[in-house]
Motif scaffolding. Structure first.
Motif, short mmCIF file in Angstrom:
data_model
loop_
_atom_site.label_atom_id
_atom_site.label_comp_id
_atom_site.label_asym_id
_atom_site.label_seq_id
_atom_site.Cartn_x
_atom_site.Cartn_y
_atom_site.Cartn_z
N LEU A 31 0.83 -1.19 0.00
CA LEU A 31 0.00 0.00 0.00
C LEU A 31 0.87 1.24 0.00
CD1 LEU A 31 -2.68 -1.03 2.65
CD2 LEU A 31 -2.96 -1.01 0.17
N ALA A 32 0.34 2.31 -0.59
CA ALA A 32 1.04 3.59 -0.57
C ALA A 32 1.12 4.09 0.87
CB ALA A 32 0.33 4.61 -1.45
N ALA A 33 2.27 4.67 1.21
CA ALA A 33 2.47 5.14 2.58
C ALA A 33 1.55 6.33 2.85
CB ALA A 33 3.92 5.54 2.79
N PRO A 34 0.94 6.38 4.05
CA PRO A 34 0.08 7.52 4.37
C PRO A 34 0.90 8.78 4.55
CG PRO A 34 0.34 6.08 6.28
CD PRO A 34 1.00 5.38 5.13
N PRO A 35 0.28 9.96 4.40
CA PRO A 35 1.03 11.22 4.60
C PRO A 35 1.57 11.33 6.02
CG PRO A 35 -1.09 11.59 3.51
CD PRO A 35 -1.10 10.18 3.97
N ALA A 36 2.69 12.03 6.15
CA ALA A 36 3.30 12.22 7.46
C ALA A 36 2.38 13.07 8.34
CB ALA A 36 4.66 12.89 7.30
N GLY A 37 2.25 12.67 9.58
CA GLY A 37 1.41 13.39 10.53
C GLY A 37 -0.05 13.01 10.51
N GLN A 38 -0.43 12.08 9.64
CA GLN A 38 -1.84 11.70 9.57
C GLN A 38 -2.24 10.84 10.76
OE1 GLN A 38 -3.71 10.22 5.84
NE2 GLN A 38 -4.06 8.34 6.95
N GLN A 39 -3.45 11.08 11.28
CA GLN A 39 -4.02 10.27 12.34
C GLN A 39 -5.45 9.91 11.94
OE1 GLN A 39 -3.78 12.41 16.03
NE2 GLN A 39 -1.55 12.45 16.07
N ALA A 40 -5.72 8.61 11.91
CA ALA A 40 -7.04 8.14 11.51
C ALA A 40 -7.48 7.01 12.44
CB ALA A 40 -7.02 7.64 10.06
N THR A 41 -8.75 7.02 12.82
CA THR A 41 -9.31 6.00 13.70
C THR A 41 -10.69 5.60 13.20
OG1 THR A 41 -10.21 7.71 15.16
CG2 THR A 41 -8.05 6.79 15.74
N PRO A 65 -5.30 16.03 4.50
CA PRO A 65 -6.58 16.09 3.77
C PRO A 65 -6.97 14.71 3.26
CG PRO A 65 -4.81 16.94 2.41
CD PRO A 65 -4.20 16.69 3.76
N LEU A 66 -8.26 14.48 3.09
CA LEU A 66 -8.76 13.21 2.58
C LEU A 66 -8.58 13.17 1.07
CD1 LEU A 66 -10.22 10.52 3.04
CD2 LEU A 66 -12.39 11.74 2.80
N GLU A 67 -7.79 12.20 0.61
CA GLU A 67 -7.55 12.03 -0.82
C GLU A 67 -8.26 10.80 -1.38
OE1 GLU A 67 -3.38 11.95 -1.46
OE2 GLU A 67 -3.06 14.05 -0.90
N THR A 122 -9.24 1.41 4.30
CA THR A 122 -7.99 2.09 3.96
C THR A 122 -8.27 3.56 3.71
OG1 THR A 122 -7.14 0.06 2.95
CG2 THR A 122 -6.01 2.11 2.42
N VAL A 123 -7.59 4.42 4.45
CA VAL A 123 -7.76 5.87 4.35
C VAL A 123 -6.41 6.49 4.02
CG1 VAL A 123 -8.48 7.97 5.52
CG2 VAL A 123 -9.64 5.81 6.02
N ASN A 124 -6.28 7.06 2.81
CA ASN A 124 -5.01 7.68 2.38
C ASN A 124 -3.83 6.73 2.52
OD1 ASN A 124 -6.46 9.98 1.86
ND2 ASN A 124 -5.63 11.17 3.54
N GLY A 125 -4.06 5.45 2.26
CA GLY A 125 -2.97 4.48 2.36
C GLY A 125 -2.80 3.87 3.73
N GLN A 126 -3.47 4.38 4.76
CA GLN A 126 -3.38 3.81 6.11
C GLN A 126 -4.53 2.83 6.30
OE1 GLN A 126 -3.43 6.69 9.27
NE2 GLN A 126 -3.59 5.17 10.89
N GLN A 127 -4.23 1.62 6.76
CA GLN A 127 -5.23 0.57 6.92
C GLN A 127 -5.75 0.57 8.36
OE1 GLN A 127 -4.13 -3.63 6.28
NE2 GLN A 127 -5.75 -3.68 4.76
N LEU A 128 -7.05 0.72 8.50
CA LEU A 128 -7.72 0.69 9.80
C LEU A 128 -8.49 -0.61 9.91
CD1 LEU A 128 -9.16 4.33 9.73
CD2 LEU A 128 -6.92 3.58 10.53
N ARG A 129 -8.33 -1.32 11.03
CA ARG A 129 -8.95 -2.63 11.20
C ARG A 129 -9.97 -2.59 12.34
NH1 ARG A 129 -6.24 -6.52 8.38
NH2 ARG A 129 -4.13 -5.98 7.66
#
Length: 512
Positions: A31-41, A65-67, A122-129
């Motif tokens: 997966l593409a790496a999420p942007p630096a500083g991103q926090q998602a829950t 920002p949400l991409e 998956t949000v901006n490349g970050q996977q939430l489970r």
């Protein structure tokens, strides 16, 4: 005992085949790496709720920002009932932070107990489970009943309240929500980068959708993957060579049209090389989009919009194609483009009878695929072999550029100055100048050593050698079957079938 050996041998054979097949498994794409500083829950709604209320799944995003994000999961026994988004901007000590909450609502079909299976988003490349949950849908809550009236007459001086009707009678029945369709400033456009071109000159054509920034919440793409192939079939040109760009994510860039800001979505881009003087004609094409109607009286916590559809049409475009000027007498066909030559040799000293590795590279913008390697011109005392051709193309920034590498092997037979411009020439037509030109190498090689006569033909050597003469006389001239892979596969299948048959016979014998 023999059948056991056959079973063991057949099992070993099948394991080897399976292992060789598994060795070609491709690794999964990371997966593409999420942007630096991103926090998602991830956030799940209440697991126990009445049937007339929604269950929700939401993600909370801050720091970026949400991409892009993947689809919310489907839940058995529920249907998706729209999304809501909430953006919160906080400013502390002069620094602002934005938090986005995107919520998917689910409506239950009936009462009961349902299982939300574990899922990931998956949000901006970050996977939430999420580990899932058990959802309990309860009966609809009954309306509250007033407390029973006290027994006996009312106190003195106080009269009982007299009911004059329910709220519907007092205020009237609630009117259904009314929606209006705002006017938008979006449009679809097919845009060639030039109005006229020479035969063979590259013409970049882009398919764009323009959207005013204020209309972002009104429009959305609708089944774009299904609509794009028919559109491309309409735009395809039968009299042009086509170099299509790779499909990428549709992301907007900011442009100005008529002095007004727009978001431009690039849907597709192609470079055409006209093969004849026939004009390139691009007809009107259509794209259907989702367009939402907005509520007249927005209700807090509701989506406040109604989904609809609108079709946008592009304007037809034409690119006139001009025929090339007459080719000079005796000249070879020219390649159309903006090219330059690069050259190199594999050594610094050159002797007669020794092979010289010479590389000629044609690079620039044009139809390098159709560029024919130049034919070496005959030069006394020089043998030329090749070329070996290697082509590299780069599609970026609306242009197709690249290089064509031609590797020749030169064998000089006489000493002296070897001017490569006398051996190889590349005729071209420069579209900006509108005239023919010839690209010539600039290297000159100093060849040393005595003059060398070419060796005798190999066929003459074979005919005069007594060993080869005897072998050729006794050789079998019968044609042999060269389809070796098919024969090997056939024999392998036969051996495998034989092993399975012997294993079956052994198993049957053992049971007796």
């Amino acid at each position: 005992m023999a059948w056991r050996y056959f079973l063991l041998l057949s099992g070993w054979f099948l394991c080897v085949v399976a292992a060789s097949t598994a060795s070609y498994a491709q690794p999964t794409t990371p997966l593409a790496a999420p942007p630096a500083g991103q926090q998602a829950t991830l956030e799940l709604g209440r697991s126990s709720f009445p049937v007339n209320e929604y269950f929700t799944i939401a993600f909370r995003l801050s720091g970026a920002p949400l991409e892009r994000y993947s689809a919310f999961p489907d839940i058995e026994g529920f249907k998706k009932s729209g999304k809501t988004s909430t953006t919160t901007t906080r400013t502390v000590g002069g620094r602002s932070s934005v938090e986005l909450v995107l919520t998917q609502r689910y409506a239950a079909f009936a009462e009961g107990e349902f299982v939300l299976k574990p899922f990931s988003l998956t949000v901006n490349g970050q996977q939430l489970r999420s580990a899932g949950a058990t959802l309990r849908v309860l009966p609809q809550a009954a309306a509250g009943t007033p407390p029973p009236a006290a027994a006996g007459p009312p106190p003195a001086g106080k009269q009982p309240l007299v009911g004059i009707g329910n709220l519907d009678q007092l205020l009237g029945k609630p009117k259904p929500q009314e929606y209006v369709e705002p006017r938008d400033n979006a449009f679809l456009s097919v845009e060639p980068d030039r109005a006229s071109a020479w035969v063979g000159e590259p013409v970049h054509v882009g398919l764009y959708f323009y959207l005013a920034p204020a209309d972002q919440g009104l429009l959305d793409f609708y089944r774009f993957a299904e609509q794009l192939p028919p559109i491309l079939r309409q735009l395809r040109q039968p009299t042009a060579w086509e170099e299509a760009f790779d499909e990428t994510d549709i992301r907007p860039d900011s442009v100005r049209v008529g002095g007004k800001p727009y978001l431009r979505y690039q849907l597709h881009e192609t470079v055409y090389y006209p093969l004849s003087a026939r004009a390139l004609t691009f007809p009107r094409v259509a794209l259907q989009m989702k367009k939402y109607r907005l509520a007249k009286r927005p209700i807090e916590g509701d989506d406040n919009r109604l989904e609809g559809y609108k079709t946008y049409f592009s304007q037809p475009r034409t690119v006139q194609v001009r025929a090339l000027p007459p080719v000079p007498a005796g000249a070879a066909p020219a390649a159309v483009g903006r090219y330059q030559l690069r050259e190199g040799v594999g050594s610094t000293s050159f002797r007669t009878g020794h092979t010289i590795s010479y590389t000629l590279t044609v690079e620039g913008e044009g139809n390098l695929t159709a560029l024919a390697p130049p034919e070496p011109r005959p030069v006394p005392g020089l043998e030329v072999y090749g070329p070996e051709v290697h082509l590299e193309l780069t599609r970026a920034d609306g242009r197709v550029t690249g290089r064509k590498v031609l590797r020749y092997r030169l064998v000089p037979r006489q000493p002296g100055r070897l001017r490569l411009r006398d051996v190889l020439r590349v005729p071209v037509f420069h579209p900006d100048r509108g005239r023919y030109d010839t690209l010539r190498p600039e290297l000159e090689l100093a060849v040393t050593g005595p003059a060398v006569t070419p060796p005798q033909e190999v066929t003459a050597f074979v005919r005069t050698d007594p060993f080869y003469a005897q072998q050729l006389a006794s050789a079998d001239a019968t044609l042999m079957d060269m389809d070796t892979p098919r024969q090997v596969k056939r024999y392998a299948n036969l051996v495998l079938a034989l092993l399975l048959a012997l294993a079956g016979i052994g198993w049957w014998t053992a049971r007796r």
